[in-house]
Structures are given as C-alpha cells and as structure tokens.
Design a protein around this motif. Structure first.
Motif, short mmCIF file in Angstrom:
data_model
loop_
_atom_site.label_atom_id
_atom_site.label_comp_id
_atom_site.label_asym_id
_atom_site.label_seq_id
_atom_site.Cartn_x
_atom_site.Cartn_y
_atom_site.Cartn_z
N PRO A 162 -8.63 -12.54 26.90
CA PRO A 162 -8.69 -11.37 25.99
C PRO A 162 -9.54 -10.30 26.29
CG PRO A 162 -9.55 -13.24 24.78
CD PRO A 162 -9.22 -13.71 26.36
N ASN A 163 -9.48 -9.03 25.44
CA ASN A 163 -10.56 -8.08 25.94
C ASN A 163 -11.98 -8.42 25.42
OD1 ASN A 163 -11.48 -5.53 26.44
ND2 ASN A 163 -10.64 -4.69 24.72
N LEU A 164 -12.44 -9.11 26.26
CA LEU A 164 -13.96 -9.42 25.91
C LEU A 164 -14.81 -9.15 27.07
CD1 LEU A 164 -13.33 -12.73 24.17
CD2 LEU A 164 -14.14 -10.83 22.86
N PHE A 165 -16.03 -8.72 26.84
CA PHE A 165 -16.91 -8.71 28.31
C PHE A 165 -17.48 -10.12 28.32
CE2 PHE A 165 -20.13 -7.55 31.05
CZ PHE A 165 -19.50 -6.53 31.68
N VAL A 166 -17.02 -10.78 29.72
CA VAL A 166 -17.41 -12.06 30.13
C VAL A 166 -18.57 -12.00 30.86
CG1 VAL A 166 -15.27 -12.97 29.07
CG2 VAL A 166 -15.51 -12.12 31.65
N VAL A 167 -19.24 -13.18 31.01
CA VAL A 167 -20.19 -13.18 32.14
C VAL A 167 -20.33 -14.80 32.79
CG1 VAL A 167 -21.87 -11.50 31.23
CG2 VAL A 167 -22.18 -13.93 30.36
N GLY A 168 -21.02 -14.76 33.85
CA GLY A 168 -21.08 -16.33 34.34
C GLY A 168 -20.28 -16.45 35.43
N TYR A 169 -20.34 -17.61 36.14
CA TYR A 169 -19.68 -17.87 37.21
C TYR A 169 -19.23 -16.65 38.35
CZ TYR A 169 -16.15 -20.82 39.73
OH TYR A 169 -15.45 -21.61 40.56
N GLY A 170 -20.45 -15.78 38.58
CA GLY A 170 -20.40 -14.79 39.36
C GLY A 170 -20.47 -13.60 38.50
N LEU A 171 -19.95 -13.45 37.27
CA LEU A 171 -19.79 -12.30 36.59
C LEU A 171 -21.00 -11.94 36.08
CD1 LEU A 171 -16.73 -13.57 36.03
CD2 LEU A 171 -16.63 -11.06 35.70
N ASP A 172 -21.48 -10.69 35.81
CA ASP A 172 -22.77 -10.19 35.34
C ASP A 172 -22.74 -9.29 34.11
OD1 ASP A 172 -22.10 -8.13 37.09
OD2 ASP A 172 -24.13 -7.11 36.54
N HIS A 173 -23.71 -8.81 33.50
CA HIS A 173 -24.27 -7.90 32.65
C HIS A 173 -25.58 -7.40 33.00
CE1 HIS A 173 -24.25 -5.22 29.33
NE2 HIS A 173 -25.30 -5.86 28.64
N VAL A 174 -25.47 -6.34 33.37
CA VAL A 174 -26.72 -5.49 33.91
C VAL A 174 -27.39 -6.50 34.82
CG1 VAL A 174 -26.97 -3.64 32.36
CG2 VAL A 174 -28.11 -5.83 31.92
N GLY A 175 -26.77 -7.28 35.78
CA GLY A 175 -27.31 -8.14 36.72
C GLY A 175 -27.53 -9.76 36.45
N LEU A 176 -27.47 -9.96 35.22
CA LEU A 176 -27.93 -11.10 34.84
C LEU A 176 -26.62 -11.98 34.67
CD1 LEU A 176 -30.71 -10.21 32.13
CD2 LEU A 176 -31.00 -11.30 34.04
N TYR A 177 -26.74 -13.39 34.42
CA TYR A 177 -25.92 -14.21 34.04
C TYR A 177 -24.72 -14.56 34.90
CZ TYR A 177 -27.07 -12.72 29.30
OH TYR A 177 -28.01 -12.19 28.06
N ARG A 178 -25.11 -14.37 36.31
CA ARG A 178 -24.07 -14.53 37.21
C ARG A 178 -24.22 -15.95 37.69
NH1 ARG A 178 -22.16 -9.91 39.89
NH2 ARG A 178 -23.55 -8.07 39.86
N ASN A 179 -25.43 -16.61 37.40
CA ASN A 179 -25.78 -18.11 37.65
C ASN A 179 -25.13 -18.92 36.73
OD1 ASN A 179 -27.69 -16.74 36.17
ND2 ASN A 179 -29.32 -18.38 36.70
N LEU A 180 -24.72 -18.61 35.62
CA LEU A 180 -24.17 -19.79 34.54
C LEU A 180 -22.86 -20.22 35.30
CD1 LEU A 180 -23.81 -17.56 31.44
CD2 LEU A 180 -25.57 -19.22 31.96
N PRO A 181 -22.88 -21.55 35.11
CA PRO A 181 -21.50 -22.70 35.74
C PRO A 181 -20.54 -22.33 35.02
CG PRO A 181 -22.97 -23.95 34.84
CD PRO A 181 -23.98 -22.54 34.65
N TYR A 182 -20.31 -21.43 33.83
CA TYR A 182 -19.03 -21.45 33.04
C TYR A 182 -19.03 -19.78 32.68
CZ TYR A 182 -22.91 -21.44 29.77
OH TYR A 182 -24.16 -20.92 29.15
#
Ligand code: IMP
Ligand code: MG
Length: 185
Positions: A155-175
């Motif tokens: 859905p239309n949500l901003f998502v992070v983790g598993y490579g995706l970031d918000h201002v450079g953060l959260y890419r390292n979350l495994p989910y």
C-alpha cells in the motif's frame, strides 16, 4: 546519544514484510529468473543503494552463470517525496551490448526512476531488458512500467529496511517496516 542514533536504534514502525516472508519470496523470484535465464549469462543490474540487500539475496537464489553490475541513480532529495528528477550518479562498469539485462530495483513508486533507466539502457543495444522489483507501490504510479518479476505489492506507505532508507537510515534492518507518521503521498 544523539537524536539521529536514537532514531536509528528504535524500531521505526510496523513490520510489513518479515524476514521469513522475504526469504521465501526472494527464493521464488531467484528460481524463476534462473529458469528463464539458464543459458543466457544475464547481467543483473542492481540500482544503488536501495537494491543492495535484495540483489545479494536474489543472486544467491540463482544457481546459474550470471554477471552482476551496479548503477547509481538518484530521484529523491532526501525526504519521502520524489523530486521527479532522475540523475545518473554512477554508471555501469561494463558494456551491455548484446547482453540479456535484468534491472534489479528495490521499489517502484512513481515509476520515473526505472523508466528513465530502461530508456537509458536501451540506447546501449542490449539483447533484452527486463525488470525485477522487490516492491510495487502501485497506487502512486505516474509513468507506466511493466514489472516482469515482482516480489510484493504494497500500500501507499513509506517503507524502510532490507536496503530501503529514510534519509540514509534503516537500510540494515532485515525486514521491511512502514515508517511511522510518514506516507509518501
Ligand atoms: P520512483 O522513481 O518514484 O519510482 O522512485 C523509485 C525510488 O524511490 C526507489 O528506487 C527508492 O529508492 C525510492 N523510494 C520510493 N518509495 C520509497 C519508500 O517507500 N521507501 C524508501 N525509498 C523509496
Ligand atoms: Mg532506489
């Protein structure tokens, strides 16, 4: 602790796709690609930085001859809204003429980034270009894009983790998590 470290350490929001679901789906995508490209020695082109984690798991689910390369594009000014402007920040390391190319993307949102990339790669005369995307935020599409291999529609949500970031953060979350109090609308 600084505000930025505190923010990165805390859970960013609701888990949307957990590790087990990611592993299962990425395994299936890898198996489909491996079947379709078994004799082609395809070039998988990962779009940095977001596709890094997906790409790493995807290629390990493909027991065939393949080549990997990366390209860096930027379409975001750093917030949760697309700037609509796509820039080539770093190019491929080799020619793709006569090669079967698979673009590996983290997420298709407005579709602007990947349609720019497809057009750019087509000018180099590859034998074929297909798209493999982990996530599709279909409600947000401005530009028509055909996704040949898709992990999940979200859905239309901003998502992070598993490579995706918000201002450079959260890419390292495994989910994959939906970022609290941020929609990309
Ligand atoms: P598009 O050009 O609008 O399709 O944007 C695609 C790019 O924007 C993706 O490759 C991501 O890097 C980024 N993006 C879009 N939506 C999200 C999101 O929800 N979280 C993190 N990055 C996103
Ligand atoms: Mg990206």
């Amino acid at each position: 602790m600084s505000a930025i470290l505190r923010a990165a350490a805390a859970p960013p929001g609701r888990v949307l796709i957990n590790e087990e679901e990611l592993r299962a789906r990425v395994g299936e995508l890898g198996a489909s690609l491996a079947r379709d490209y078994a004799r082609d020695n395809p070039v998988l082109v990962g779009v940095l930085k977001g596709a890094l984690v997906f790409m790493a798991d995807l290629v390990r689910a493909m027991p065939i001859a393949l080549t990997i390369d990366f390209i860096a594009l930027s379409s975001y000014a750093g917030g949760t809204r697309s700037s609509g402007v796509v820039k080539l920040a770093a190019d491929l390391s080799m020619p793709i003429e006569d090669r079967h190319v698979v673009i590996v993307e983290d997420i298709i949102d407005t579709g602007r980034t990947v349609s720019y990339l497809k057009r750019n790669l087509e000018t180099r005369h590859p034998r074929s270009v297909r798209l493999c995307a982990l996530l599709d935020k279909i409600e947000r599409r401005d530009v028509d894009v055909e996704i040949d291999y898709l992990g999940f529609t979200i859905p239309n949500l901003f998502v992070v983790g598993y490579g995706l970031d918000h201002v450079g953060l959260y890419r390292n979350l495994p989910y994959i998590a939906a970022l609290d109090s941020a929609t990309s609308a």
